[in-house]
Design a protein around this motif. Structure first.
Motif, PDB file in Angstrom:
ATOM      1  N   VAL A  94       5.548  -7.130  15.333  1.00  0.00           N
ATOM      2  CA  VAL A  94       4.271  -6.885  14.660  1.00  0.00           C
ATOM      3  C   VAL A  94       3.241  -7.856  15.228  1.00  0.00           C
ATOM      4  O   VAL A  94       3.584  -8.825  15.916  1.00  0.00           O
ATOM      5  CB  VAL A  94       4.383  -7.066  13.124  1.00  0.00           C
ATOM      6  N   PHE A  95       1.971  -7.616  14.924  1.00  0.00           N
ATOM      7  CA  PHE A  95       0.900  -8.470  15.413  1.00  0.00           C
ATOM      8  C   PHE A  95       0.802  -9.762  14.606  1.00  0.00           C
ATOM      9  O   PHE A  95       1.227  -9.843  13.459  1.00  0.00           O
ATOM     10  CB  PHE A  95      -0.437  -7.727  15.333  1.00  0.00           C
ATOM     11  N   ASP A  96       0.177 -10.750  15.230  1.00  0.00           N
ATOM     12  CA  ASP A  96      -0.176 -12.025  14.604  1.00  0.00           C
ATOM     13  C   ASP A  96       1.042 -12.771  14.071  1.00  0.00           C
ATOM     14  O   ASP A  96       1.000 -13.363  12.991  1.00  0.00           O
ATOM     15  CB  ASP A  96      -1.219 -11.835  13.495  1.00  0.00           C
ATOM     16  N   MET A  97       2.123 -12.769  14.829  1.00  0.00           N
ATOM     17  CA  MET A  97       3.259 -13.622  14.500  1.00  0.00           C
ATOM     18  C   MET A  97       2.948 -15.030  15.009  1.00  0.00           C
ATOM     19  O   MET A  97       2.426 -15.200  16.114  1.00  0.00           O
ATOM     20  CB  MET A  97       4.533 -13.083  15.137  1.00  0.00           C
ATOM     21  N   ARG A 136      -7.141   3.382  15.290  1.00  0.00           N
ATOM     22  CA  ARG A 136      -6.449   2.386  14.480  1.00  0.00           C
ATOM     23  C   ARG A 136      -6.788   1.005  15.045  1.00  0.00           C
ATOM     24  O   ARG A 136      -6.985   0.862  16.255  1.00  0.00           O
ATOM     25  CB  ARG A 136      -4.931   2.607  14.515  1.00  0.00           C
ATOM     26  N   TYR A 137      -6.840  -0.006  14.167  1.00  0.00           N
ATOM     27  CA  TYR A 137      -7.272  -1.341  14.574  1.00  0.00           C
ATOM     28  C   TYR A 137      -6.306  -2.392  14.050  1.00  0.00           C
ATOM     29  O   TYR A 137      -5.732  -2.243  12.971  1.00  0.00           O
ATOM     30  CB  TYR A 137      -8.672  -1.628  14.034  1.00  0.00           C
ATOM     31  N   ALA A 138      -6.161  -3.489  14.816  1.00  0.00           N
ATOM     32  CA  ALA A 138      -5.268  -4.569  14.389  1.00  0.00           C
ATOM     33  C   ALA A 138      -5.622  -5.857  15.111  1.00  0.00           C
ATOM     34  O   ALA A 138      -6.320  -5.858  16.127  1.00  0.00           O
ATOM     35  CB  ALA A 138      -3.808  -4.200  14.678  1.00  0.00           C
ATOM     36  N   ASP A 139      -5.101  -6.976  14.570  1.00  0.00           N
ATOM     37  CA  ASP A 139      -5.084  -8.264  15.258  1.00  0.00           C
ATOM     38  C   ASP A 139      -6.491  -8.764  15.592  1.00  0.00           C
ATOM     39  O   ASP A 139      -6.762  -9.203  16.708  1.00  0.00           O
ATOM     40  CB  ASP A 139      -4.241  -8.140  16.531  1.00  0.00           C
ATOM     41  N   ALA A 140      -7.381  -8.741  14.607  1.00  0.00           N
ATOM     42  CA  ALA A 140      -8.787  -9.072  14.854  1.00  0.00           C
ATOM     43  C   ALA A 140      -9.039 -10.577  14.824  1.00  0.00           C
ATOM     44  O   ALA A 140      -8.369 -11.338  14.120  1.00  0.00           O
ATOM     45  CB  ALA A 140      -9.670  -8.392  13.815  1.00  0.00           C
ATOM     46  N   VAL A 141     -10.041 -10.993  15.577  1.00  0.00           N
ATOM     47  CA  VAL A 141     -10.615 -12.323  15.490  1.00  0.00           C
ATOM     48  C   VAL A 141     -12.115 -12.133  15.278  1.00  0.00           C
ATOM     49  O   VAL A 141     -12.713 -11.190  15.804  1.00  0.00           O
ATOM     50  CB  VAL A 141     -10.324 -13.150  16.762  1.00  0.00           C
ATOM     51  N   GLY A 144       1.005  -5.131  11.365  1.00  0.00           N
ATOM     52  CA  GLY A 144       0.779  -6.568  11.425  1.00  0.00           C
ATOM     53  C   GLY A 144      -0.665  -6.832  11.831  1.00  0.00           C
ATOM     54  O   GLY A 144      -1.335  -5.968  12.403  1.00  0.00           O
ATOM     55  N   GLY A 145      -1.161  -8.024  11.548  1.00  0.00           N
ATOM     56  CA  GLY A 145      -2.551  -8.340  11.878  1.00  0.00           C
ATOM     57  C   GLY A 145      -3.520  -7.384  11.227  1.00  0.00           C
ATOM     58  O   GLY A 145      -4.492  -6.950  11.833  1.00  0.00           O
ATOM     59  N   ALA A 146      -3.265  -7.043   9.957  1.00  0.00           N
ATOM     60  CA  ALA A 146      -4.048  -5.999   9.287  1.00  0.00           C
ATOM     61  C   ALA A 146      -5.357  -6.501   8.723  1.00  0.00           C
ATOM     62  O   ALA A 146      -6.205  -5.695   8.330  1.00  0.00           O
ATOM     63  CB  ALA A 146      -3.220  -5.363   8.167  1.00  0.00           C
ATOM     64  N   TYR A 147      -5.548  -7.819   8.658  1.00  0.00           N
ATOM     65  CA  TYR A 147      -6.818  -8.314   8.126  1.00  0.00           C
ATOM     66  C   TYR A 147      -7.141  -9.686   8.714  1.00  0.00           C
ATOM     67  O   TYR A 147      -6.300 -10.363   9.292  1.00  0.00           O
ATOM     68  CB  TYR A 147      -6.778  -8.376   6.597  1.00  0.00           C
ATOM     69  N   GLN A 148      -8.404 -10.075   8.555  1.00  0.00           N
ATOM     70  CA  GLN A 148      -8.876 -11.389   8.983  1.00  0.00           C
ATOM     71  C   GLN A 148      -9.914 -11.870   7.984  1.00  0.00           C
ATOM     72  O   GLN A 148     -10.519 -11.051   7.270  1.00  0.00           O
ATOM     73  CB  GLN A 148      -9.473 -11.321  10.399  1.00  0.00           C
ATOM     74  N   VAL A 149     -10.117 -13.175   7.919  1.00  0.00           N
ATOM     75  CA  VAL A 149     -11.074 -13.763   6.980  1.00  0.00           C
ATOM     76  C   VAL A 149     -11.938 -14.781   7.702  1.00  0.00           C
ATOM     77  O   VAL A 149     -11.429 -15.568   8.520  1.00  0.00           O
ATOM     78  CB  VAL A 149     -10.354 -14.461   5.800  1.00  0.00           C
ATOM     79  N   ALA A 150     -13.220 -14.790   7.404  1.00  0.00           N
ATOM     80  CA  ALA A 150     -14.139 -15.807   7.927  1.00  0.00           C
ATOM     81  C   ALA A 150     -15.305 -15.958   6.961  1.00  0.00           C
ATOM     82  O   ALA A 150     -15.918 -14.961   6.558  1.00  0.00           O
ATOM     83  CB  ALA A 150     -14.651 -15.431   9.316  1.00  0.00           C
TER      84      ALA A 150
END
Length: 645
Positions: free
Chosen positions: A273-276, A117-122, A78-84
């Motif tokens: 999972v992340f980012d629920m 491993r990485y997840a849940d980025a801002v 979960g939280g596998a990607y972010q967009v900006a």
């Protein structure tokens, strides 16, 4: 005129080929300006997860093959990607590195090749970095280390600068609108995030590090979920401090926590999972949220000044992954009769636009069984819940003296929940004349913390009793055949399945999907996230080993006397294949009918189209042979050992 044909032998247009063809798993919605993004898990591409963009009426794939946007933090991800600003930052499954990809360009790695491993980025734009969760596996066989880190967006590969450390787990790092504060959640063994988490806030110093952190809410017996900053800098969050996951808020300028919507309803979810997400801000004055009340999901607007909650009518009975922008919301919407879809919902006109459906299935309503929400009595004078699906096929009816077989479904988690959302795989059964009961046993989410804690130290008892009593209830109502009761489930639901077949004499067959047979082995072998989960569900390990052995089907196989089929992925790190293989060998030795299907390249849950198809058809084939009904369609046979001719 419907043809009179025995249950189980009805010919259905809802085939396994139809279910997997063109079907996708929808998730991870992101908003960037007026652009909308989501992820699609595609069984026809070996389960690859792709970031998709919807912009100005056009839909395009962003991440190219063979990249697979999926993180293995906590194994569930979960939280596998972010967009900006039209740049996508994502984790690639094969190497678990972070990548940066401007729309229209090729992905470039941000992190080095290493056991991270990485997840849940801002995205922290002013400081040109990502703030995210990192799971460090460089210590080899030791437990990985979880931290909050900052990963630079420059040309140099950056493994991440640690900002927060010391707890076993972290989630939800979120920046305040002015970029001056960071909040996050943390928790420690043996808690799971729905047991107890802590919400922290710290100021960001000039050099990008954090000042002294202040705990805002939470503890070992309070679960905090989804901290989110409002546009005017107020920190909102969900807490179950009053038994129900309700909304609260806190401001850096005040010290008191304020409840904003007290209600006997669930505004939160178990953070598997992340980012629920269950809420978001249309503006500083308007919060859009979803909540579950009496088993029914609602969409609503909360006016943050008056604290007035107003329901918003939609055609959807299930709403997930909610993201909100001025004037509209985007969510995964589902109903009892249509596949789920990515929905853009206009908050003023109430108009809906389905941007992507999870399936192109177009099924005549004459083949769709609409679930009935039921309550039924269970042990100790309590009540449990579920959704009953009667057989439905406009082309067939059964002999008047026949009752249908019943398949009881036990969901995973076990702290999860099932819903009445349209499920093609459930319709696969009902359109063939097999009834289904989807159970929300004690321990399930959606009915308050007290209901969730029925499973505390009672896993393998309460869940099994509720599945058994649900089946008995339908038998007593004259709706199903008591001699053709079967049960299936995956992961924790697989354990409930095996326990129900071992310790109760109600079901006549079952299917375990990557299920747990040896609780002790699970406590020893599973990954960090769940390595102490059984402390709360069973008891402390190894101090209370006798309880683990008492409730493990593997140690009581002498009580198991019915056919079983097992489906397993050979790369499953959560419930390794040996959990199934030990049971299979015992059943072989006992001379009971048994089938073992091992899928190469699958992990915890199947993502490849051919394996999803094989499992669905294989389970049906197994029951047909065991219960002796004729199938309307040819299905590739499976080897069933010890089955009498």
């Amino acid at each position: 005129m419907p043809q009179v044909t025995p249950y189980g032998s009805w010919k259905s247009p809802i085939t396994s080929d139809l279910i997997v063809a063109g079907s996708v798993r929808l998730g991870e919605i992101r908003l960037d300006g007026t652009d909308i993004y989501w992820s699609e898990g595609r069984p026809t591409e070996s389960g690859r997860s792709v970031v998709v963009q919807y912009s100005q009426g056009q839909t395009i794939d962003v991440t190219p093959a063979p990249l697979n946007v999926r993180t293995r933090v906590h194994e569930y991800g979960g939280g596998a990607y972010q967009v900006a600003d039209r740049v996508v930052y994502f984790s690639n499954f094969a190497d678990q590195r972070l990548y940066r990809q401007p729309i229209g360009s090729e992905p470039v790695p941000l992190t080095p090749e290493a056991e991270f491993r990485y997840a849940d980025a801002v995205v922290d734009q002013p400081r040109q970095r990502l703030i995210c969760i990192r799971e460090d596996h460089t210590a080899g066989g030791h437990e990985p280390i979880n931290t909050v880190v900052a990963v630079g967006l420059g040309s140099q590969l950056d493994a991440g600068q640690i900002l927060v450390s010391g707890s076993d787990f972290y989630a939800s790092p979120r920046l305040s609108p002015d970029g001056r504060h960071l909040c996050w959640l943390s928790w420690n063994h043996p808690n799971m995030p729905w047991d107890g988490t802590e919400l922290w806030v710290a100021s960001i110093l000039a050099d990008g590090t954090l000042g002294s952190a202040v705990k805002i809410a939470g503890g070992s017996t309070e679960s905090v979920f989804q901290p989110e900053w409002s546009p005017d800098g107020v920190l909102y969050f969900v807490s179950d401090r009053t038994d129900w996951w309700n909304l609260y808020r806190w401001s850096p300028s005040q010290s008191e926590i304020e409840p904003v919507c007290p209600k006997a309803a669930e505004f939160g979810l178990p953070q598997w999972v992340f980012d629920m997400t269950t809420y978001g801000f249309e503006s500083a004055e308007s919060l859009i949220c979803t909540y579950m009340e009496n088993g029914v999901q609602h969409l609503a607007r909360l006016h943050t000044k008056t604290l007035q909650l107003s329901e918003i009518a939609t055609p959807y009975s299930a709403i997930g992954g909610l993201k909100v922008a001025p004037g509209y919301a985007v969510f995964i919407g589902g109903s009892t009769t249509r596949p789920s879809a990515i929905v853009r919902f206009d908050l003023q006109t109430r108009e809906t636009q389905e941007l992507r459906r999870s399936s192109h299935l177009e099924i005549d309503s004459g083949y769709i069984s609409v679930p009935e929400s039921i309550e039924f009595p269970t042990e100790n004078g309590l009540t449990a819940y579920g959704f009953y699906y009667a057989p439905k096929n406009q082309d067939y009816t059964a002999p008047t003296d026949e009752r249908p077989p019943l398949l009881v479904k036990s969901h995973g988690g076990p702290t999860a929940a099932t819903s009445a959302n349209f499920s093609p795989s459930i319709q696969y059964w009902t359109s063939r004349g097999i009834a289904v009961l989807d159970v929300n046993y004690g321990g399930s989410t959606g009915y308050g913390r007290t209901y969730r804690e029925r499973l505390k130290r009672q896993w393998g008892i309460v869940d099994v009793d509720d599945c058994v009593n649900g089946a008995k209830y339908l038998v007593e109502q004259g709706l199903v055949d008591s001699n053709r009761l079967c049960i299936d489930g995956g992961s924790a639901g697989g354990y409930t399945t095996l326990a129900a077949l071992t310790f109760r004499d109600v079901f006549r067959a079952g299917a375990s999907y990557y299920g747990v047979s040896d609780l002790e082995a699970l406590a020893r072998d599973t990954h960090k996230f769940e390595s102490k989960y059984l402390d709360g569900l069973i008891g402390q390990y190894p101090e209370e080993l006798p309880i683990y052995q008492q409730r493990s089907p593997i140690h009581h196989a002498d009580q198991l006397n019915c056919p079983l089929i097992f489906f397993q992925g050979d790369e499953d790190k959560i419930v390794p294949p040996n959990q199934a293989e030990m049971m299979v060998e015992i059943l072989r030795q006992k001379g009971l009918p048994v089938t073992y299907v091992l899928f190469t390249g699958e992990q915890h849950g199947f993502r490849k189209a051919e394996n999803i198809k094989r499992a669905l058809d294989g389970e049906l084939y197994f029951y047909a042979r065991v219960f002796g009904f004729q199938l309307a369609d040819a299905i590739e046979p499976l080897l069933i050992e010890n089955l009498p001719a």
